[in-house]
Design a protein around this motif. Structure first.
Motif, PDB file in Angstrom:
ATOM      1  N   GLY A   6       0.880  -1.287  -0.067  1.00 46.96           N
ATOM      2  CA  GLY A   6       0.094   0.013  -0.055  1.00 46.96           C
ATOM      3  C   GLY A   6       0.842   1.391   0.074  1.00 46.96           C
ATOM      4  N   LYS A   7       1.849   1.379   0.806  1.00 45.38           N
ATOM      5  CA  LYS A   7       2.661   2.290   0.901  1.00 45.38           C
ATOM      6  C   LYS A   7       3.532   2.669  -0.359  1.00 45.38           C
ATOM      7  N   GLN A   8       4.317   1.655  -0.962  1.00 50.29           N
ATOM      8  CA  GLN A   8       4.877   1.970  -2.002  1.00 50.29           C
ATOM      9  C   GLN A   8       4.006   2.226  -3.215  1.00 50.29           C
ATOM     10  N   LEU A   9       2.695   1.635  -3.172  1.00 52.28           N
ATOM     11  CA  LEU A   9       1.827   1.887  -4.351  1.00 52.28           C
ATOM     12  C   LEU A   9       1.212   3.158  -4.418  1.00 52.28           C
ATOM     13  N   LYS A  10       0.968   3.747  -3.257  1.00 54.12           N
ATOM     14  CA  LYS A  10       0.307   5.311  -3.233  1.00 54.12           C
ATOM     15  C   LYS A  10       1.709   6.062  -3.487  1.00 54.12           C
ATOM     16  N   GLN A  11       2.867   5.933  -3.491  1.00 47.84           N
ATOM     17  CA  GLN A  11       4.050   6.695  -3.685  1.00 47.84           C
ATOM     18  C   GLN A  11       4.079   6.810  -5.094  1.00 47.84           C
ATOM     19  N   LYS A  12       4.065   5.537  -5.650  1.00 50.79           N
ATOM     20  CA  LYS A  12       4.344   5.614  -7.091  1.00 50.79           C
ATOM     21  C   LYS A  12       3.091   6.054  -7.947  1.00 50.79           C
ATOM     22  N   ALA A  13       1.883   5.529  -7.450  1.00 46.69           N
ATOM     23  CA  ALA A  13       0.601   5.817  -8.313  1.00 46.69           C
ATOM     24  C   ALA A  13      -0.336   6.228  -7.500  1.00 46.69           C
ATOM     25  N   PRO A  14      -0.706   7.408  -6.796  1.00 45.52           N
ATOM     26  CA  PRO A  14      -1.696   7.595  -5.616  1.00 45.52           C
ATOM     27  C   PRO A  14      -2.910   7.154  -6.248  1.00 45.52           C
ATOM     28  N   ARG A  15      -3.271   7.485  -7.412  1.00 41.84           N
ATOM     29  CA  ARG A  15      -4.783   7.287  -7.864  1.00 41.84           C
ATOM     30  C   ARG A  15      -4.964   5.699  -8.249  1.00 41.84           C
ATOM     31  N   VAL A  16      -3.942   4.890  -8.188  1.00 44.17           N
ATOM     32  CA  VAL A  16      -4.315   3.366  -8.407  1.00 44.17           C
ATOM     33  C   VAL A  16      -5.032   3.113  -6.923  1.00 44.17           C
ATOM     34  N   LEU A  17      -6.319   2.342  -7.194  1.00 46.60           N
ATOM     35  CA  LEU A  17      -6.943   1.816  -5.986  1.00 46.60           C
ATOM     36  C   LEU A  17      -6.599   0.777  -5.567  1.00 46.60           C
ATOM     37  N   PHE A  18      -6.754   0.342  -4.111  1.00 47.23           N
ATOM     38  CA  PHE A  18      -6.068  -0.890  -3.436  1.00 47.23           C
ATOM     39  C   PHE A  18      -7.115  -1.415  -2.900  1.00 47.23           C
ATOM     40  N   HIS A  19      -7.214  -2.696  -3.335  1.00 47.61           N
ATOM     41  CA  HIS A  19      -8.264  -3.363  -2.323  1.00 47.61           C
ATOM     42  C   HIS A  19      -7.502  -4.659  -1.665  1.00 47.61           C
ATOM     43  N   VAL A  20      -7.745  -4.898  -0.464  1.00 49.25           N
ATOM     44  CA  VAL A  20      -7.531  -5.906   0.189  1.00 49.25           C
ATOM     45  C   VAL A  20      -8.711  -6.906   0.773  1.00 49.25           C
ATOM     46  N   ASP A  21      -8.461  -8.099   0.378  1.00 48.17           N
ATOM     47  CA  ASP A  21      -9.413  -9.060   0.835  1.00 48.17           C
ATOM     48  C   ASP A  21      -8.780  -9.396   2.306  1.00 48.17           C
ATOM     49  N   GLY A  22      -9.680  -8.938   3.256  1.00 45.02           N
ATOM     50  CA  GLY A  22      -9.134  -9.106   4.722  1.00 45.02           C
ATOM     51  C   GLY A  22      -9.646 -10.225   5.461  1.00 45.02           C
ATOM     52  N   VAL A  23     -10.345 -11.124   4.792  1.00 42.30           N
ATOM     53  CA  VAL A  23     -11.389 -12.308   5.366  1.00 42.30           C
ATOM     54  C   VAL A  23     -10.572 -13.001   6.432  1.00 42.30           C
TER      55      VAL A  23
END
Ligand code: PMP
Length: 382
Positions: free
Chosen positions: A161-178
């Motif tokens: 999540g951290k690196q994704l938002k640094q590189k591309a803040p607009r890309v959405l991040f979904h986590v299946d937390g079940v």
């Protein structure tokens, strides 16, 4: 009979059952109605929403109630890529996801979306670098599970999540937390997740209730049309009794998580050591994995035969995940981890819950040893 299939489903807490029964009997109003019955139901719903939000450290209006995590995952994935299709048509996920993510993405691929399937390593874990380097200018969504439901492998969702938002803040991040909630510390907001799915029946709540955290500011195209419930993201009359039951189970699971993790890990490690000491069995889980799941293979033996033998010996375990266990196919997750067909077809999962004791584990260890002793003469003739 000892039940070791908590990753498939769990017995609801007696207190959860009592609360739900009481609501069904006395508070049956429709939460959207403006009369007293409706207002009382709506009050219960508001309280449950606040409770669920607190349990995962988010705001109440970021919670969308659903019928379970299959729906939450479908809504998270299809709802966002439909809403944001003007940004591009590229999705990133892994080959080891639960069927509700895997098949949603497969369906989108068939409908023309471009998908990057990130491999997992031999432990079942995805690499941060591989996820991040797969991001392109037309990527809309990254969807990953926190804990794998077959092996208990834990993905580094916080780092991704951290690196994704640094590189591309607009890309959405979904986590299946079940499979992670109640078993490990969770924090969708700190992970920079935009969407996070949970299911009540994995944490001693009712079946048929789940939620999707949708970070405020993120929009999704509803998959069910017909009413303005759930911030217009999910039409349909809310099942207040199940939702209150889920909120209660989430509160208990959240409060007990740290103690549960410590105590169950000790029992799980014992079972792992026993499995490692039986030459016929091959462990597919590692001790770094989630504390409640042990997956192993009995290569050359059909998983159902091993499962039924263990059942006769007094222990209920599972083959693959419950959603795929009636399928004759080898486990897609184990194949993704590089296991061969024999290993992927002979996989068994043991999963623990907060009721398990040392005595239960001793019974299980004995049953595993007896199972192999009974089946040894049949090996490779299956
Ligand atoms: N994701 C994971 C990781 C799961 O383990 C499950 C349940 N097997 C689901 C999603 C689907 O949850 P539900 O049963 O609530 O539809």
């Amino acid at each position: 009979m000892k039940y070791f299939d908590y990753a498939a489903t769990t017995p609801p807490y007696p207190d959860v059952i009592r609360t739900m029964a009481e609501i069904m009997e006395t508070q049956f109003g429709n939460a959207s109605s403006i009369h007293g019955y409706g207002e009382r139901a709506n009050q219960l719903l508001r309280r449950a929403r606040a409770g669920c939000a607190t349990a995962i450290g988010v705001k109440p209006d970021e919670i969308v109630f659903t019928s379970g995590a299959t729906e939450s995952n479908n809504l998270a994935i299809k709802g966002t890529v439909l809403r944001y299709c003007s940004r591009g048509k590229h999705i990133i996920t892994t080959a080891a996801e639960h069927a509700s993510v895997y098949e949603s993405v497969l369906q989108l691929q068939q409908w023309g979306w471009d998908v990057t399937w990130i491999p997992v390593d031999s432990r079942g874990v995805v690499s941060v670098d591989q996820v991040i380097s797969a991001v392109r200018s037309d990527t809309v969504l990254v969807s990953l599970m926190h804990v794998n439901n077959e092996t208990g492998a834990v993905n580094p969702v916080g780092e991704i999540g951290k690196q994704l938002k640094q590189k591309a803040p607009r890309v959405l991040f979904h986590v299946d937390g079940v499979q992670g909630f109640g078993k490990l510390p969770v924090s969708p907001a700190q992970w920079r997740a935009d969407l996070y799915s949970l299911s009540a029946h994995k944490i001693r709540g009712p079946k048929g209730a789940g939620l999707l955290y949708v970070r405020s500011g993120v929009e999704i195209t509803p998959l069910l049309s017909g009413g303005s419930q759930e911030h217009n993201f999910r039409a349909g009359t809310e099942n207040v009794a199940l939702i209150v039951g889920m909120a209660k189970a989430m509160r208990i699971a959240g409060e007990r998580q740290s103690d549960f993790t410590k105590s169950i890990r000790i029992l799980r490690d014992r079972v792992m050591d026993t499995i490692s000491s039986i030459p016929e069995l091959q462990l597919n889980s590692t001790k770094e994995g989630a504390p409640h799941i042990v997956h192993f293979s009995y290569p050359g033996m059909k998983a159902e035969v091993a499962l039924h033998t263990l059942e006769q010996l007094g222990c209920t375990v599972s083959t693959q995940s419950a959603c795929s266990s009636r399928s004759a196919e080898p486990s897609r997750v184990l194949l993704a981890m590089g296991r061969d067909e024999a290993c992927a077809a002979g996989g068994l999962r043991i999963s623990f819950g907060d009721e398990h004791t040392e005595e239960d584990v001793a019974i299980l260890e004995k049953a595993l040893q007896q199972m192999v002793a009974q089946l040894r003469p049949l090996e490779r003739r299956m």
